[in-house]
Design an enzyme around this catalytic site. Sequence first.
Site, PDB file in Angstrom:
ATOM      1  N   ASP A  69      -0.436  -0.448  -4.491  1.00  0.00           N
ATOM      2  CA  ASP A  69      -1.840  -0.716  -4.177  1.00  0.00           C
ATOM      3  C   ASP A  69      -2.611   0.584  -4.098  1.00  0.00           C
ATOM      4  O   ASP A  69      -3.780   0.635  -4.456  1.00  0.00           O
ATOM      5  CB  ASP A  69      -1.940  -1.497  -2.867  1.00  0.00           C
ATOM      6  CG  ASP A  69      -1.627  -2.945  -3.096  1.00  0.00           C
ATOM      7  OD1 ASP A  69      -2.529  -3.697  -3.473  1.00  0.00           O
ATOM      8  OD2 ASP A  69      -0.445  -3.310  -2.983  1.00  0.00           O
ATOM      9  N   ARG A  96     -11.159  -6.054   0.990  1.00  0.00           N
ATOM     10  CA  ARG A  96      -9.755  -5.619   1.102  1.00  0.00           C
ATOM     11  C   ARG A  96      -9.785  -4.112   1.264  1.00  0.00           C
ATOM     12  O   ARG A  96     -10.366  -3.408   0.445  1.00  0.00           O
ATOM     13  CB  ARG A  96      -8.951  -5.985  -0.155  1.00  0.00           C
ATOM     14  CG  ARG A  96      -8.757  -7.464  -0.406  1.00  0.00           C
ATOM     15  CD  ARG A  96      -7.557  -8.045   0.326  1.00  0.00           C
ATOM     16  NE  ARG A  96      -6.313  -7.735  -0.334  1.00  0.00           N
ATOM     17  CZ  ARG A  96      -5.799  -8.456  -1.336  1.00  0.00           C
ATOM     18  NH1 ARG A  96      -6.417  -9.518  -1.787  1.00  0.00           N
ATOM     19  NH2 ARG A  96      -4.646  -8.131  -1.871  1.00  0.00           N
ATOM     20  N   GLY A 115      -3.077  -9.051  -5.852  1.00  0.00           N
ATOM     21  CA  GLY A 115      -2.621  -7.893  -6.616  1.00  0.00           C
ATOM     22  C   GLY A 115      -3.782  -6.955  -6.930  1.00  0.00           C
ATOM     23  O   GLY A 115      -4.897  -7.403  -7.233  1.00  0.00           O
ATOM     24  N   ALA A 116      -3.492  -5.644  -6.856  1.00  0.00           N
ATOM     25  CA  ALA A 116      -4.556  -4.647  -6.973  1.00  0.00           C
ATOM     26  C   ALA A 116      -5.331  -4.716  -8.294  1.00  0.00           C
ATOM     27  O   ALA A 116      -6.559  -4.593  -8.314  1.00  0.00           O
ATOM     28  CB  ALA A 116      -3.957  -3.263  -6.798  1.00  0.00           C
ATOM     29  N   CYS A 132       7.674  -8.434  -3.913  1.00  0.00           N
ATOM     30  CA  CYS A 132       6.297  -8.945  -4.038  1.00  0.00           C
ATOM     31  C   CYS A 132       5.994  -9.364  -5.482  1.00  0.00           C
ATOM     32  O   CYS A 132       6.913  -9.621  -6.273  1.00  0.00           O
ATOM     33  CB  CYS A 132       5.280  -7.916  -3.555  1.00  0.00           C
ATOM     34  SG  CYS A 132       3.626  -8.587  -3.282  1.00  0.00           S
TER      35      CYS A 132
HETATM   36  C1  RUB Z   1       0.264  -7.330  -3.984  1.00  0.00           C
HETATM   37  C2  RUB Z   1       1.032  -6.067  -4.088  1.00  0.00           C
HETATM   38  C3  RUB Z   1       1.331  -5.574  -5.477  1.00  0.00           C
HETATM   39  C4  RUB Z   1       0.286  -4.525  -5.861  1.00  0.00           C
HETATM   40  C5  RUB Z   1       0.354  -4.184  -7.336  1.00  0.00           C
HETATM   41  O1  RUB Z   1      -0.171  -7.595  -2.672  1.00  0.00           O
HETATM   42  O2  RUB Z   1       1.377  -5.411  -3.130  1.00  0.00           O
HETATM   43  O3  RUB Z   1       2.574  -4.985  -5.564  1.00  0.00           O
HETATM   44  O4  RUB Z   1      -1.009  -4.992  -5.581  1.00  0.00           O
HETATM   45  O5  RUB Z   1       0.018  -5.301  -8.110  1.00  0.00           O
HETATM   46  P1  RUB Z   1      -1.166  -8.851  -2.402  1.00  0.00           P
HETATM   47  P2  RUB Z   1      -0.596  -5.119  -9.559  1.00  0.00           P
HETATM   48  O6  RUB Z   1      -0.498 -10.044  -2.987  1.00  0.00           O
HETATM   49  O7  RUB Z   1      -1.282  -8.903  -0.945  1.00  0.00           O
HETATM   50  O8  RUB Z   1      -2.454  -8.527  -3.101  1.00  0.00           O
HETATM   51  O9  RUB Z   1       0.428  -4.351 -10.336  1.00  0.00           O
HETATM   52  O10 RUB Z   1      -0.807  -6.515 -10.081  1.00  0.00           O
HETATM   53  O11 RUB Z   1      -1.871  -4.345  -9.428  1.00  0.00           O
END
Ligand code: RUB
Length: 306
Positions: free
Chosen positions: A198, A61, A19-20, A129
């Site tokens: 992201d 990434r 997650g970002a 996701c």
């Molecule tokens: C995670 C993803 C999430 C965004 C936002 O992809 O696509 O929707 O990153 O997350 P991965 P957040 O699992 O491949 O990193 O709101 O936690 O920033």
Amino acid sequence: MQDTVRIAAEKIRKLEVQGARNVAIAAITAMETLAKQTRAKTKKEFLKELLKAKETLFVSRETEPLMRNAVRLIISQVEKSPEKNIKKLSETVSMASQQFLKDLENSKERIAEMGARRIRNNSTILTHCHSSTVTYLLKKARQDGKAFEVICTETRPVFQGRITAKEMLDLDVKTTFIVDSATRFFMNQVDMVVVGADAITSEGNVINKIGTSMVALMAQEARIPFYVVSELLKFDPATMYGDYEKIEERTPTAIWKDAPKNLNVRNPAFDVTRRDFIHGVICEEGIISPHSITEVMHRKYPWVFK
Ligand code: RUB
């Protein structure tokens, strides 16, 4: 000294950090630790270390502008400082890092507060996701006493939907788990779609987990509002000056471990949802149109463009 950064970058690359937001937090923490442990003797040496760390983190990434904006901001504070004393410069890194994390936390709170108001009582929310920003918003809605159900897509190939599903169950939310390809089947039972982001481009397009654009397309067909929940700092300023947001492509073995030889297996991690499919971006400045993103960024975070 760069070990801390290398370890963090490796964890990010291997998806041990997901997650970002969490990626950005891990990168900021690594920069702060690096600055605390530095053995640099001069400001020039110190900056060289920071720039090397930046390079290592950026390649871990590709589709993570929140991390890039954070790291760039921290380094710029050192560059701008008239200070030559390394201990003081290291404190500058700490202060910039802590401030960024604090602002990020405040944004999350504001997003959750405003977004939770959009969740209608007894509604069904579909999400794709795992976004910590989305699940925090849903948690806030729950705390506000809203009753709702959630449908989670499993999100192949890494199944981040399982994280979302478990978090929803922990909140005592009635949760249904579906394969990604069942999304259209269930869309007419949904009142609202919320997804994370992201990256956001200067044109207001949103990059999120692969499959998001398909979900958006289905939501539009069924006339279901599709919201993106995101901190504004996921905006990528490079897209303003002509660059495309790079879409990270992951290992084909995540899809099929022992695929037949000569089979071309592709595994892009993200896709682009055009702004026309997005009802609104729920961000720390309110619920805004994706069309206004660059303007809002200029007003709220002008340093991003420097
Ligand atoms: C995670 C993803 C999430 C965004 C936002 O992809 O696509 O929707 O990153 O997350 P991965 P957040 O699992 O491949 O990193 O709101 O936690 O920033």
